[in-house]
Design a protein around this motif. Structure first.
Motif, mmCIF file in Angstrom:
data_model
loop_
_atom_site.group_PDB
_atom_site.id
_atom_site.type_symbol
_atom_site.label_atom_id
_atom_site.label_comp_id
_atom_site.label_asym_id
_atom_site.label_seq_id
_atom_site.Cartn_x
_atom_site.Cartn_y
_atom_site.Cartn_z
ATOM 1 N N ILE A 43 25.968 -23.769 46.058
ATOM 2 C CA ILE A 43 25.036 -24.570 45.263
ATOM 3 C C ILE A 43 25.749 -25.251 44.101
ATOM 4 O O ILE A 43 25.691 -26.452 43.926
ATOM 5 N N ASN A 44 26.461 -24.435 43.321
ATOM 6 C CA ASN A 44 26.991 -24.999 42.075
ATOM 7 C C ASN A 44 28.340 -24.394 41.680
ATOM 8 O O ASN A 44 28.654 -24.291 40.517
ATOM 9 N N GLY A 45 29.130 -23.951 42.650
ATOM 10 C CA GLY A 45 30.442 -23.405 42.291
ATOM 11 C C GLY A 45 30.445 -21.908 42.097
ATOM 12 O O GLY A 45 31.462 -21.275 42.299
ATOM 13 N N GLY A 46 29.303 -21.346 41.704
ATOM 14 C CA GLY A 46 29.194 -19.900 41.581
ATOM 15 C C GLY A 46 30.082 -19.328 40.497
ATOM 16 O O GLY A 46 30.348 -19.986 39.492
ATOM 17 N N PRO A 47 30.549 -18.092 40.686
ATOM 18 C CA PRO A 47 31.375 -17.464 39.659
ATOM 19 C C PRO A 47 32.734 -18.120 39.474
ATOM 20 O O PRO A 47 33.380 -17.901 38.456
ATOM 21 N N PHE A 48 33.169 -18.938 40.436
ATOM 22 C CA PHE A 48 34.505 -19.526 40.331
ATOM 23 C C PHE A 48 34.482 -20.954 39.812
ATOM 24 O O PHE A 48 35.408 -21.709 40.062
ATOM 25 N N TYR A 49 33.420 -21.385 39.106
ATOM 26 C CA TYR A 49 33.282 -22.814 38.816
ATOM 27 C C TYR A 49 34.341 -23.344 37.865
ATOM 28 O O TYR A 49 34.548 -24.540 37.773
ATOM 29 N N LYS A 50 35.048 -22.424 37.141
ATOM 30 C CA LYS A 50 36.079 -22.887 36.214
ATOM 31 C C LYS A 50 37.381 -23.225 36.932
ATOM 32 O O LYS A 50 38.257 -23.846 36.353
ATOM 33 N N SER A 51 37.502 -22.785 38.177
ATOM 34 C CA SER A 51 38.782 -22.896 38.867
ATOM 35 C C SER A 51 39.099 -24.337 39.260
ATOM 36 O O SER A 51 38.213 -25.166 39.432
ATOM 37 N N ASP A 52 40.403 -24.635 39.394
ATOM 38 C CA ASP A 52 40.817 -25.986 39.755
ATOM 39 C C ASP A 52 40.654 -26.277 41.230
ATOM 40 O O ASP A 52 40.598 -27.421 41.638
ATOM 41 N N TYR A 53 40.614 -25.207 42.045
ATOM 42 C CA TYR A 53 40.617 -25.410 43.490
ATOM 43 C C TYR A 53 39.216 -25.619 44.053
ATOM 44 O O TYR A 53 39.062 -25.916 45.214
ATOM 45 N N ILE A 54 38.189 -25.423 43.233
ATOM 46 C CA ILE A 54 36.819 -25.308 43.744
ATOM 47 C C ILE A 54 36.028 -26.575 43.450
ATOM 48 O O ILE A 54 36.128 -27.152 42.375
ATOM 49 N N LEU A 55 35.230 -27.022 44.419
ATOM 50 C CA LEU A 55 34.252 -28.075 44.177
ATOM 51 C C LEU A 55 32.982 -27.437 43.629
ATOM 52 O O LEU A 55 32.616 -26.337 44.042
ATOM 53 N N ASN A 56 32.290 -28.128 42.722
ATOM 54 C CA ASN A 56 31.050 -27.567 42.187
ATOM 55 C C ASN A 56 29.907 -27.790 43.159
ATOM 56 O O ASN A 56 29.005 -28.582 42.934
ATOM 57 N N GLY A 57 29.969 -27.091 44.259
ATOM 58 C CA GLY A 57 28.865 -27.136 45.209
ATOM 59 C C GLY A 57 28.967 -28.275 46.209
ATOM 60 O O GLY A 57 29.741 -29.209 46.038
ATOM 61 N N VAL A 58 28.139 -28.172 47.270
ATOM 62 C CA VAL A 58 28.138 -29.229 48.292
ATOM 63 C C VAL A 58 27.436 -30.466 47.795
ATOM 64 O O VAL A 58 27.582 -31.527 48.382
ATOM 65 N N LYS A 59 26.644 -30.353 46.733
ATOM 66 C CA LYS A 59 25.861 -31.499 46.266
ATOM 67 C C LYS A 59 26.769 -32.623 45.763
ATOM 68 O O LYS A 59 26.313 -33.742 45.597
ATOM 69 N N GLU A 60 28.051 -32.350 45.549
ATOM 70 C CA GLU A 60 28.966 -33.414 45.152
ATOM 71 C C GLU A 60 29.367 -34.283 46.336
ATOM 72 O O GLU A 60 29.792 -35.412 46.153
ATOM 73 N N ILE A 61 29.288 -33.737 47.551
ATOM 74 C CA ILE A 61 29.710 -34.494 48.732
ATOM 75 C C ILE A 61 28.531 -35.227 49.355
ATOM 76 O O ILE A 61 28.593 -36.413 49.638
ATOM 77 N N PHE A 62 27.423 -34.510 49.619
ATOM 78 C CA PHE A 62 26.226 -35.163 50.162
ATOM 79 C C PHE A 62 24.987 -34.468 49.618
ATOM 80 O O PHE A 62 25.083 -33.410 49.013
ATOM 81 N N ASN A 63 23.811 -35.092 49.837
ATOM 82 C CA ASN A 63 22.626 -34.520 49.199
ATOM 83 C C ASN A 63 22.106 -33.321 49.972
ATOM 84 O O ASN A 63 22.137 -33.295 51.196
ATOM 85 N N VAL A 64 21.614 -32.341 49.224
ATOM 86 C CA VAL A 64 21.176 -31.076 49.792
ATOM 87 C C VAL A 64 19.662 -31.011 49.694
ATOM 88 O O VAL A 64 19.084 -31.436 48.701
ATOM 89 N N ASP A 65 19.012 -30.465 50.747
ATOM 90 C CA ASP A 65 17.550 -30.427 50.764
ATOM 91 C C ASP A 65 16.987 -29.105 50.271
ATOM 92 O O ASP A 65 15.985 -29.072 49.590
ATOM 93 N N LEU A 66 17.627 -28.002 50.652
ATOM 94 C CA LEU A 66 17.109 -26.701 50.231
ATOM 95 C C LEU A 66 18.227 -25.879 49.595
ATOM 96 O O LEU A 66 19.356 -25.860 50.097
ATOM 97 N N TYR A 67 17.890 -25.204 48.508
ATOM 98 C CA TYR A 67 18.857 -24.351 47.829
ATOM 99 C C TYR A 67 18.414 -22.891 47.947
ATOM 100 O O TYR A 67 17.260 -22.585 47.691
#
Lengths: 140, 328, 149
Positions: free
Chosen positions: C102-126
């Protein structure tokens, strides 16, 4: 011959047993008492007011800093309480840190939302499933 | 064959730097998804040994019970993967059914199915009730029979035995060069178990055998793991009747000075899991995890040489590699 | 009141038939990793049997109605996920399972991680949770079914 008899016995035994499958929307597995679901704010049983007074212990203890609290300076009452549930990892440190037992992890796990903005919980949503805090009937 | 990795890299070791000692545990138990409690255990044992905090005996017993439960659930997950690769549908469902009971026990004890966040420095988070022990006794009674059922599915089926026999043989010299550990090494005939060699908790009080294979093919790896499930059931049933009453946590004094390179290791279901920690002023300065799956992946690329292309998925399943732990 | 043309009525009936078919057979393609993947495997098992709701786990994205994405999303995965999204049908629903997706989770500070799939395409259910219980995943499928009722 032996194999056929053994299979017949197991089939007849299993027909009268309860099935393993849980038909989820109609009946559910009982969640254990200390299971960690969504966060809720507890309510006082007599006055129906929120027990939290905004001391900020949970704000400090959260390892991801997801909780934000605002307090009125004049009244010393809770003004707003936000939790960003989208990043929450349900570790339960906020529940341990609370000294007044005003914050608890509930049994509720049906948290699916359509909007992303609905995942930021405010006071109204946090007290939606809240039950009054348990108290002892006989005062000692 | 060269493995190409980096697709699941999370960088946990970097994120943790600068976080207080007590708050680290929920981050690192996401490293190993099949048995999260063993990662928590390494971290706590390392700091306890350094600060010389004595853990109460009741807490030690409960730690042993929970880590053995997670070992059982991890090995059953291995069997589901193997059944999936073999194309057998019925054993897969049987394995998933038995795994659900163990996961329910872990949830009753800790509050979460896969990420318990239960072990603390100097003890455990909360005491276990009498209801949990009653439930554990009730489930363990029938569980030996169920493990025997799984053994019949995998080891007394001629088709499966003929398929797994002499498939993906690992040579002993290669294995020792690559420093692999755990059930994959024991399948080669090397009796190496940290629970026996360096008894870290109270493992010296229990009677258990270390199962050993002889050839190091896929059948041996499967046999060793099924045998280990039975051994850990016997450990739990011994521990159940010995659990004493008493405290569950001691709050020792934690020095805030700089200290470097505290190391400890633990036998997790995949092999030897080590952790190297250095702390300054109550916060983590550096932490590095040595996972067993990283070495096992390279052992897989050695063992796969000379086999048919269609058997690669089966050999990969027989090595039981946790992908989260390879990349961290 | 004017009578509506006949072919419109026909289209309405066809749409209703299509919705009824979609209710009873849902093709799900799973892209999962980590502990959320273990929970999706548990929903496939006999205890929480997802197939009794009409869910099929398919192995190719061309046939899928629902894309279920679970576990950590790294920057190296981005081209693979884009490829996956373009290969599926036009009218598809994307479900993001677990706080990492959804939003990167506990690893959101990391350089290797995207902040969730919502950055690539739109998501319908979380579906929040780390990892969510298997019932929570089934509940998201039930919410998906509400759309066609």
């Amino acid at each position: 011959m032996k194999g056929i008899l053994r299979s017949l016995i197991t089939v007849t035994r299993n027909t009268f047993k309860r099935p393993v499958t849980v038909l989820y929307p109609h009946d559910r597995i009982m969640v254990p008492y200390n299971s960690r679901g969504s966060i809720q704010l507890m309510v006082d049983p007599d006055t129906r007011k929120i027990l939290c007074d905004g001391c900020g212990q949970c704000e400090k203890s959260c390892p991801l800093k997801l909780i934000s609290i605002e307090v009125d300076i004049n009244n010393k009452k809770l003004k707003s309480f936000y939790i960003d549930i989208s990043r929450c990892m349900f570790c339960g440190f906020c529940e341990e840190a609370c000294t007044k037992k005003a914050l608890k992890m509930s049994f509720n796990y049906e948290l699916t939302e359509k909007d992303f903005s609905a995942l930021k919980y405010d006071i109204k949503k946090l007290t939606k499933h809240a039950r009054p805090k348990l108290r002892k009937f006989w005062k000692t | 064959m060269n493995p190409d990795f980096g697709y699941l890299r999370t960088g946990v070791e970097k994120i943790i730097e600068g976080i207080e000692i007590d708050n680290v545990i929920p981050f690192i138990n996401r490293v190993d998804n099949s048995s999260a409690i063993s990662v928590e255990l390494v971290y706590c044992i390392a700091l306890e040994n350094y600060f010389k905090i004595e853990v109460p005996i009741r807490a030690k017993f409960i730690r042993v019970i929970l880590s053995e439960l997670s070992r059982i659930s991890s090995h059953i997950l291995f069997l589901t993967k193997l059944a999936n690769a073999l194309g057998m549908n019925m054993p897969l469902h049987y394995c998933l059914r038995e795994r659900e009971e163990i996961l329910h026990l872990i949830e009753v004890a800790t509050g979460s199915r896969l990420t318990p966040n239960f072990v603390r420095i100097g003890g455990i988070k909360s005491d276990l009730s009498k209801q949990f022990f009653d439930k554990l006794k009730e489930i363990l009674k029938g569980f030996r029979k169920k493990v025997h059922e799984l053994r019949v599915f995998f080891l007394e089926n001629e088709l499966v035995v003929n398929k797994l026999n002499n498939l993906g043989v690992l040579v002993k010299e290669d294995a020792i060069k690559l420093a692999i550990s755990g059930p994959n090494l024991r399948a080669l005939g090397v009796s190496q178990d940290i629970r026996k060699n360096d008894n870290y908790e109270i493992y010296d009080e229990f009677n258990f055998k270390v199962p050993i294979g002889d050839r190091g093919d896929s059948l041996d790896r499967c046999m060793v793991r099924i045998e280990e499930i039975e051994q850990s059931i016997s450990i739990i049933s011994q521990a159940l009747y010995k659990v004493p009453e008493g405290k569950i946590r001691t709050y020792g004094e934690v020095n805030t000075q700089l200290m470097e390179n505290i190391y400890s290791h633990v036998e997790c279901p995949h092999g030897e899991l080590g952790m190297n920690i250095s702390v300054s002023e109550g916060r983590i300065a550096k932490l590095s995890i040595k996972g067993p799956s990283y070495n096992n992946l390279f052992a897989f690329s050695k063992a796969v040489i000379g086999e048919k292309l269609e058997d690669i998925e089966l050999i990969l399943a027989s090595f039981d590699i946790c992908v989260c732990e390879v990349d961290k | 009141m004017l009578d509506r043309p006949k072919h419109l009525r026909k289209i309405k009936f066809l749409n209703r038939l299509k919705n009824w078919v979609k209710l009873t057979s849902i093709n799900v393609y799973c892209f999962s990793s980590g502990c959320c993947g273990d929970e999706i495997l548990a929903t496939y098992g006999p205890v929480y049997d997802l197939e009794r709701l009409g869910v099929n786990f398919v192995s190719s994205p061309e046939r899928a109605d629902v894309l279920m994405i679970a576990g950590t999303i790294t920057k190296e995965m981005k081209p693979i996920l884009e490829d996956l999204y373009n290969n599926t049908e036009d009218k598809k629903v994307v479900i993001a399972v677990g706080s990492c997706a959804i939003n990167g989770g506990p690893f959101y500070k990391s350089d290797y991680i995207l902040n969730g799939v919502k950055e690539i395409f739109n998501v319908d259910l979380y579906v929040p949770g780390c990892p969510p219980r298997p019932e929570a995943i089934i509940y998201s499928i039930l919410r998906y079914k509400e759309r066609f009722k």
